[in-house]
Scaffold this active site. Structure first.
Site, PDB file in Angstrom:
ATOM      1  N   ARG A  92     -92.120   3.779 -15.755  1.00 51.16           N
ATOM      2  CA  ARG A  92     -92.890   3.249 -14.626  1.00 51.16           C
ATOM      3  C   ARG A  92     -92.081   2.197 -13.874  1.00 51.16           C
ATOM      4  NH1 ARG A  92     -97.630   5.735 -15.032  1.00 51.16           N
ATOM      5  NH2 ARG A  92     -98.248   6.278 -17.153  1.00 51.16           N
ATOM      6  N   ASP A  93     -92.142   2.280 -12.531  1.00 54.74           N
ATOM      7  CA  ASP A  93     -91.448   1.309 -11.693  1.00 54.74           C
ATOM      8  C   ASP A  93     -92.048  -0.083 -11.917  1.00 54.74           C
ATOM      9  OD1 ASP A  93     -89.670   1.661  -8.803  1.00 54.74           O
ATOM     10  OD2 ASP A  93     -90.700  -0.243  -9.171  1.00 54.74           O
ATOM     11  N   ILE A  94     -91.188  -1.085 -11.975  1.00 54.22           N
ATOM     12  CA  ILE A  94     -91.622  -2.461 -12.230  1.00 54.22           C
ATOM     13  C   ILE A  94     -92.432  -3.020 -11.059  1.00 54.22           C
ATOM     14  CG2 ILE A  94     -89.628  -3.728 -11.285  1.00 54.22           C
ATOM     15  CD1 ILE A  94     -89.600  -5.279 -14.000  1.00 54.22           C
ATOM     16  N   VAL A 111     -80.662   0.235  -6.690  1.00 47.89           N
ATOM     17  CA  VAL A 111     -80.087   0.407  -8.028  1.00 47.89           C
ATOM     18  C   VAL A 111     -79.171   1.634  -7.984  1.00 47.89           C
ATOM     19  CG1 VAL A 111     -80.570   0.758 -10.475  1.00 47.89           C
ATOM     20  CG2 VAL A 111     -82.141  -0.618  -9.094  1.00 47.89           C
ATOM     21  N   HIS A 149     -81.841   7.960  -9.117  1.00 45.41           N
ATOM     22  CA  HIS A 149     -83.222   8.014  -9.602  1.00 45.41           C
ATOM     23  C   HIS A 149     -84.111   8.705  -8.597  1.00 45.41           C
ATOM     24  CE1 HIS A 149     -82.447   4.158  -7.565  1.00 45.41           C
ATOM     25  NE2 HIS A 149     -83.655   4.284  -7.061  1.00 45.41           N
ATOM     26  N   MET A 150     -85.105   9.392  -9.125  1.00 42.15           N
ATOM     27  CA  MET A 150     -86.106  10.052  -8.294  1.00 42.15           C
ATOM     28  C   MET A 150     -87.408   9.283  -8.452  1.00 42.15           C
ATOM     29  SD  MET A 150     -87.470  13.896  -8.801  1.00 42.15           S
ATOM     30  CE  MET A 150     -85.991  14.698  -8.253  1.00 42.15           C
TER      31      MET A 150
END
Ligand code: 5GP
Length: 115
Positions: free
Chosen positions: A30-32, A97, A101-102
């Site tokens: 999960r994205d922060i 980053v 990443h997707m």
């Protein structure tokens, strides 16, 4: 040599992250800073900095990222309501980053594609 990012530490579980899926090829967590009720990042375990750095040999892992994205969307219960998959590349796309990443975003109406 590509520089490791914080995502390599997440893959190795050296720092905390809410990992929703992991196998020998990819990690999803999960994205922060979630931008939607579901906001998961799906990344290759191999360090590929940007879409520009993808090699022919990476086709399998890239395809696997899509398969995993669809499975997570189902797991999250957003497969029917819908979701968006995004990969940002470099400055104009706002990539922060430099480990490929997707983004998997869903759980609400997402509006226009380009803000
Ligand atoms: P980009 O802008 O590069 O496409 O997206 C990077 C994403 O990574 C951002 O949505 C950001 O919130 C997320 N992010 C950055 N650092 C961390 C972290 O340490 N942990 C998690 N879970 N997400 C992160």
């Amino acid at each position: 040599m590509a520089q490791e990012t914080i995502f390599s530490k997440i893959i190795r579980q050296e720092i905390p992250a809410d990992i929703v899926f992991q196998d020998d090829k990819v990690t999803a967590f999960r994205d922060i800073s979630p931008q939607a009720p579901t906001h998961v990042l799906i990344i290759p375990n191999k360090l590929i900095p940007t879409v520009n750095d993808i090699q022919d040999e990476d086709e399998v892992v890239l395809g696997h990222m899509m398969v995993v994205a669809a499975k997570i969307a189902k797991q999250e219960g957003i497969d029917e309501s819908g979701y968006r998959l995004i990969m940002n590349c470099n400055k104009d796309a706002g990539q922060e980053v430099f480990h490929l990443h997707m983004h998997l975003l869903g759980g609400k109406h997402l509006g226009r594609l380009i803000g």
